[in-house]
Design an enzyme around this catalytic site. Structure first.
Site, PDB file in Angstrom:
ATOM      1  N   SER A  75       0.820  -1.189   0.002  1.00  0.00           N
ATOM      2  CA  SER A  75      -0.060   0.165   0.111  1.00  0.00           C
ATOM      3  C   SER A  75       0.925   1.321   0.295  1.00  0.00           C
ATOM      4  CB  SER A  75      -0.885  -0.032   1.211  1.00  0.00           C
ATOM      5  OG  SER A  75      -0.319   0.239   2.408  1.00  0.00           O
ATOM      6  N   LYS A 100       0.653   4.705   6.803  1.00  0.00           N
ATOM      7  CA  LYS A 100      -0.013   5.462   5.907  1.00  0.00           C
ATOM      8  C   LYS A 100       0.540   6.975   5.905  1.00  0.00           C
ATOM      9  CE  LYS A 100      -2.713   2.251   4.844  1.00  0.00           C
ATOM     10  NZ  LYS A 100      -2.498   1.274   3.740  1.00  0.00           N
TER      11      LYS A 100
END
Length: 189
Positions: free
Chosen positions: A41, A82
């Site tokens: 990701s 993230k």
């Protein structure tokens, strides 16, 4: 006398080892901890298997900033890595593969190389914060986060905004594999 001296030496070494273990535990629990990137990701910034150092102390004395790479406790009882996109009070819109914050276009230099590889393809589909969360702006005490690999990232577009209290810390040092050692925020801005 020799036995007493050996016993004292043994006791001194035991105390030193115990103190060293306590210091190491305190550093790991309160200041820094290693983490392994699990998944794709955050590509191309981070690769699956990269090992990083998480700074747990930084946000005890400061607040997250836009584009910081953070580690936080996700709803699935896992820690996610993230990038901070939206801060409390921000209005977030993605249109035409362009990020708009508070109605102003914002550059994302860490994505430029990835976008070039797509040869005109769209990396980030259009959305508004309101479509995703029902809120026009990021609520107080919350952050909007996204992975750099926008096509394959489970992030705030799926799990909603995250509570600042769920942040473990920020991270920007990849220390393994050794030949890939780098500071990620400096190479991507």
């Amino acid at each position: 006398m020799d036995k007493v001296k050996k016993r004292n030496e043994w006791w001194e070494w035991t105390k030193a080892l115990f103190i060293a273990v306590l210091i190491a535990a305190a550093v790991r629990y309160f200041l820094f901890t290693p983490i392994v990137v699990d998944g794709l990701s955050m590509m191309p910034t981070l690769q699956d298997g990269d090992r990083m150092i998480v700074n747990k102390f930084n946000y005890k004395v400061s607040t997250p900033e836009r584009f910081d790479v953070i580690v936080f406790h996700a709803p699935e009882k896992r820690d996610y890595i993230k990038r901070v996109i939206g801060l409390p009070g921000d209005k977030i819109v993605y249109s035409g593969d362009q990020l708009f914050i508070n109605d102003k276009p914002v550059s994302e230099p860490y994505l430029e190389g990835f976008k070039e590889q797509l040869a005109g393809g769209i990396l980030t589909n259009d959305f508004t914060l309101e479509q995703i969360t029902g809120d026009e702006r990021v609520p107080e005490g919350q952050l909007f986060v996204m992975g750099d690999n926008r096509r394959y990232s489970k992030d705030s577009r799926h799990i909603g905004t995250i509570d600042i209290e769920e942040i473990v810390g920020d991270t920007n040092l990849v220390f393994w594999p050794l030949q890939e050692t780098r500071l990620i925020n400096e190479q991507n801005q």
